[in-house]
Design a protein around this motif. Sequence first.
Motif, PDB file in Angstrom:
ATOM      1  N   SER A 228       0.749  -1.297   0.033  1.00 46.88           N
ATOM      2  CA  SER A 228      -0.039  -0.024   0.049  1.00 46.88           C
ATOM      3  C   SER A 228       0.757   1.348  -0.041  1.00 46.88           C
ATOM      4  CB  SER A 228      -0.891  -0.110   1.156  1.00 46.88           C
ATOM      5  OG  SER A 228      -1.894  -1.125   1.227  1.00 46.88           O
ATOM      6  N   ASP A 229       2.082   1.130   0.165  1.00 47.90           N
ATOM      7  CA  ASP A 229       2.972   2.537   0.104  1.00 47.90           C
ATOM      8  C   ASP A 229       4.150   2.198  -0.968  1.00 47.90           C
ATOM      9  OD1 ASP A 229       4.523   4.431   1.065  1.00 47.90           O
ATOM     10  OD2 ASP A 229       4.515   3.950   3.057  1.00 47.90           O
ATOM     11  N   PRO A 230       3.558   2.636  -2.238  1.00 42.11           N
ATOM     12  CA  PRO A 230       4.716   2.424  -3.327  1.00 42.11           C
ATOM     13  C   PRO A 230       5.773   3.732  -3.507  1.00 42.11           C
ATOM     14  CG  PRO A 230       2.398   3.499  -4.041  1.00 42.11           C
ATOM     15  CD  PRO A 230       2.310   2.783  -2.823  1.00 42.11           C
ATOM     16  N   GLU A 231       5.578   4.829  -2.569  1.00 46.09           N
ATOM     17  CA  GLU A 231       6.537   5.678  -2.472  1.00 46.09           C
ATOM     18  C   GLU A 231       7.720   5.083  -1.733  1.00 46.09           C
ATOM     19  OE1 GLU A 231       5.357   9.435  -1.488  1.00 46.09           O
ATOM     20  OE2 GLU A 231       4.128   9.523  -3.168  1.00 46.09           O
ATOM     21  N   ARG A 232       7.452   4.384  -0.717  1.00 46.64           N
ATOM     22  CA  ARG A 232       8.486   3.865   0.201  1.00 46.64           C
ATOM     23  C   ARG A 232       9.056   2.573  -0.048  1.00 46.64           C
ATOM     24  NH1 ARG A 232       7.396   4.465   6.638  1.00 46.64           N
ATOM     25  NH2 ARG A 232       5.263   3.739   6.017  1.00 46.64           N
ATOM     26  N   PHE A 233       8.126   1.550  -0.317  1.00 48.38           N
ATOM     27  CA  PHE A 233       8.535   0.272  -0.477  1.00 48.38           C
ATOM     28  C   PHE A 233       8.409  -0.313  -1.794  1.00 48.38           C
ATOM     29  CE2 PHE A 233       6.701   0.895   3.906  1.00 48.38           C
ATOM     30  CZ  PHE A 233       7.832   0.713   4.392  1.00 48.38           C
ATOM     31  N   PHE A 234       9.292  -1.430  -2.424  1.00 52.48           N
ATOM     32  CA  PHE A 234       8.882  -2.229  -3.220  1.00 52.48           C
ATOM     33  C   PHE A 234       8.071  -3.348  -2.800  1.00 52.48           C
ATOM     34  CE2 PHE A 234      13.771  -1.225  -3.661  1.00 52.48           C
ATOM     35  CZ  PHE A 234      13.534  -0.637  -4.974  1.00 52.48           C
ATOM     36  N   SER A 235       7.220  -3.749  -3.660  1.00 56.85           N
ATOM     37  CA  SER A 235       6.170  -4.795  -3.343  1.00 56.85           C
ATOM     38  C   SER A 235       6.111  -5.716  -4.697  1.00 56.85           C
ATOM     39  CB  SER A 235       4.883  -4.000  -3.155  1.00 56.85           C
ATOM     40  OG  SER A 235       3.835  -5.303  -3.143  1.00 56.85           O
ATOM     41  N   TYR A 236       6.521  -7.071  -4.549  1.00 59.17           N
ATOM     42  CA  TYR A 236       6.311  -8.116  -5.469  1.00 59.17           C
ATOM     43  C   TYR A 236       4.833  -8.221  -6.025  1.00 59.17           C
ATOM     44  CZ  TYR A 236       6.666 -12.163  -8.200  1.00 59.17           C
ATOM     45  OH  TYR A 236       6.276 -13.354  -9.428  1.00 59.17           O
ATOM     46  N   ARG A 237       3.842  -8.196  -5.054  1.00 60.69           N
ATOM     47  CA  ARG A 237       2.634  -8.566  -5.492  1.00 60.69           C
ATOM     48  C   ARG A 237       1.900  -7.520  -6.273  1.00 60.69           C
ATOM     49  NH1 ARG A 237      -1.516 -12.133  -2.429  1.00 60.69           N
ATOM     50  NH2 ARG A 237      -0.198 -14.039  -2.263  1.00 60.69           N
ATOM     51  N   ARG A 238       2.305  -6.311  -5.752  1.00 65.27           N
ATOM     52  CA  ARG A 238       1.788  -4.860  -6.602  1.00 65.27           C
ATOM     53  C   ARG A 238       2.280  -4.736  -7.887  1.00 65.27           C
ATOM     54  NH1 ARG A 238       3.924  -0.907  -3.277  1.00 65.27           N
ATOM     55  NH2 ARG A 238       5.713  -0.672  -4.760  1.00 65.27           N
ATOM     56  N   ASP A 239       3.653  -5.158  -8.099  1.00 66.16           N
ATOM     57  CA  ASP A 239       4.392  -4.753  -9.292  1.00 66.16           C
ATOM     58  C   ASP A 239       5.084  -5.835 -10.091  1.00 66.16           C
ATOM     59  OD1 ASP A 239       4.016  -1.993  -8.832  1.00 66.16           O
ATOM     60  OD2 ASP A 239       5.657  -1.903  -7.324  1.00 66.16           O
ATOM     61  N   LYS A 240       5.149  -7.032  -9.470  1.00 71.99           N
ATOM     62  CA  LYS A 240       5.560  -8.175 -10.080  1.00 71.99           C
ATOM     63  C   LYS A 240       7.389  -7.915 -10.512  1.00 71.99           C
ATOM     64  CE  LYS A 240       2.038 -10.282  -9.732  1.00 71.99           C
ATOM     65  NZ  LYS A 240       1.607 -11.249  -8.661  1.00 71.99           N
ATOM     66  N   ILE A 241       7.520  -7.097 -11.483  1.00 71.51           N
ATOM     67  CA  ILE A 241       8.942  -6.629 -11.561  1.00 71.51           C
ATOM     68  C   ILE A 241       9.360  -5.491 -10.596  1.00 71.51           C
ATOM     69  CG2 ILE A 241      10.547  -6.066 -13.322  1.00 71.51           C
ATOM     70  CD1 ILE A 241       8.816  -7.327 -15.301  1.00 71.51           C
ATOM     71  N   THR A 242      10.108  -5.744  -9.887  1.00 76.42           N
ATOM     72  CA  THR A 242      10.614  -4.689  -8.734  1.00 76.42           C
ATOM     73  C   THR A 242      11.605  -4.927  -8.097  1.00 76.42           C
ATOM     74  OG1 THR A 242       9.407  -3.529  -7.113  1.00 76.42           O
ATOM     75  CG2 THR A 242       9.528  -5.610  -6.905  1.00 76.42           C
ATOM     76  N   GLY A 243      12.265  -4.101  -7.234  1.00 77.41           N
ATOM     77  CA  GLY A 243      13.362  -4.291  -6.630  1.00 77.41           C
ATOM     78  C   GLY A 243      13.392  -4.968  -4.993  1.00 77.41           C
ATOM     79  N   ARG A 244      14.206  -4.977  -4.230  1.00 80.42           N
ATOM     80  CA  ARG A 244      13.985  -5.387  -2.834  1.00 80.42           C
ATOM     81  C   ARG A 244      14.688  -4.372  -1.966  1.00 80.42           C
ATOM     82  NH1 ARG A 244      11.628  -8.403  -5.905  1.00 80.42           N
ATOM     83  NH2 ARG A 244      11.478 -10.499  -5.916  1.00 80.42           N
ATOM     84  N   MET A 245      14.196  -4.561  -0.829  1.00 76.72           N
ATOM     85  CA  MET A 245      14.658  -3.966   0.329  1.00 76.72           C
ATOM     86  C   MET A 245      15.715  -4.577   1.268  1.00 76.72           C
ATOM     87  SD  MET A 245      11.248  -2.675  -0.143  1.00 76.72           S
ATOM     88  CE  MET A 245      10.385  -3.460   1.116  1.00 76.72           C
ATOM     89  N   ALA A 246      16.339  -3.998   1.980  1.00 80.10           N
ATOM     90  CA  ALA A 246      17.243  -4.964   2.790  1.00 80.10           C
ATOM     91  C   ALA A 246      17.105  -4.813   4.228  1.00 80.10           C
ATOM     92  CB  ALA A 246      18.651  -4.730   2.490  1.00 80.10           C
ATOM     93  N   SER A 247      16.934  -5.825   5.214  1.00 83.12           N
ATOM     94  CA  SER A 247      16.896  -5.525   6.705  1.00 83.12           C
ATOM     95  C   SER A 247      18.026  -6.102   7.161  1.00 83.12           C
ATOM     96  CB  SER A 247      15.709  -6.498   7.193  1.00 83.12           C
ATOM     97  OG  SER A 247      14.487  -5.910   6.870  1.00 83.12           O
ATOM     98  N   LEU A 248      18.801  -5.223   8.009  1.00 86.22           N
ATOM     99  CA  LEU A 248      20.290  -5.637   8.407  1.00 86.22           C
ATOM    100  C   LEU A 248      20.327  -5.664   9.936  1.00 86.22           C
ATOM    101  CD1 LEU A 248      20.654  -3.106   5.760  1.00 86.22           C
ATOM    102  CD2 LEU A 248      22.535  -4.773   5.551  1.00 86.22           C
TER     103      LEU A 248
END
Length: 256
Positions: A228-248
């Motif tokens: 629900s937040d395309p400005e902040r987050f990548f989403s595979y369900r929403r966009d299919k072709i997309t990037g990834r965030m990292a949690s470290l």
Amino acid sequence: MSTTLEWRIEPSWPAPPRVRALCTTRGGGVSTGPFAGLNLADHVGDEPSLVVQNRALLRARLGLPTEPHWLRQVHGCRVADAVREPRACRADAVIAMGPREVCAVLTADCLPLLLCDAAGTRVAAVHAGWRGLAQGIIEATIARLAVPPRVILCWLGPAIGPETFEVGAEVRARFLAQGGKDTKAAFVPAPGDKWGDKWLANLYALARERLRACGVDRVWGGEFCTYSDPERFFSYRRDKITGRMASLIWIDPDAG
């Protein structure tokens, strides 16, 4: 709640000062197109040189002591050791029992969990989609940390939210068959479904139930929705072709 900056989210949790933890957003990177921003995954079709630049930016901004222990995530329940196993090994969680080894998982709807012990002597990063949860990735990681569950702290990072994560009846049935008194409440009928074939699943609630069953009740986070937040987050369900965030997460011996 957690603190969101331009390109990262910092957990609001009482971890020891020497434990460093964060999740990136899609802001502040050099990738373009469907990967626009800080895409940190090298397996999603982004230009490799741009991913290299994004990872270099991440290391520089955070002053990371080492390259993060990137995994080859397979939606399973294997836990890697950051000291003993090579980067890009097949696993969906990684632990470190000492300083300077940076544990990392990549997500774009699946749930990232960051864990540490109250003494700040060991940390873990977990990639938990519904398959990993069902297979026991949380239980396997807690077992590998080898400390009493009551001293473990956990932060739930950005994942697809309970109002948008639609699954089939077979997914719900699998979780119900595994028991747990609160499992049923984690699923509600999807809007417009007349036959009980589609359900909305709450990944955060399912993870919290698994954590409680293991004896871990010191849990924070879980207030996000990547879909629900395309400005902040990548989403595979929403966009299919997309990037990834990292949690470290890592232990900085000079920080406390």
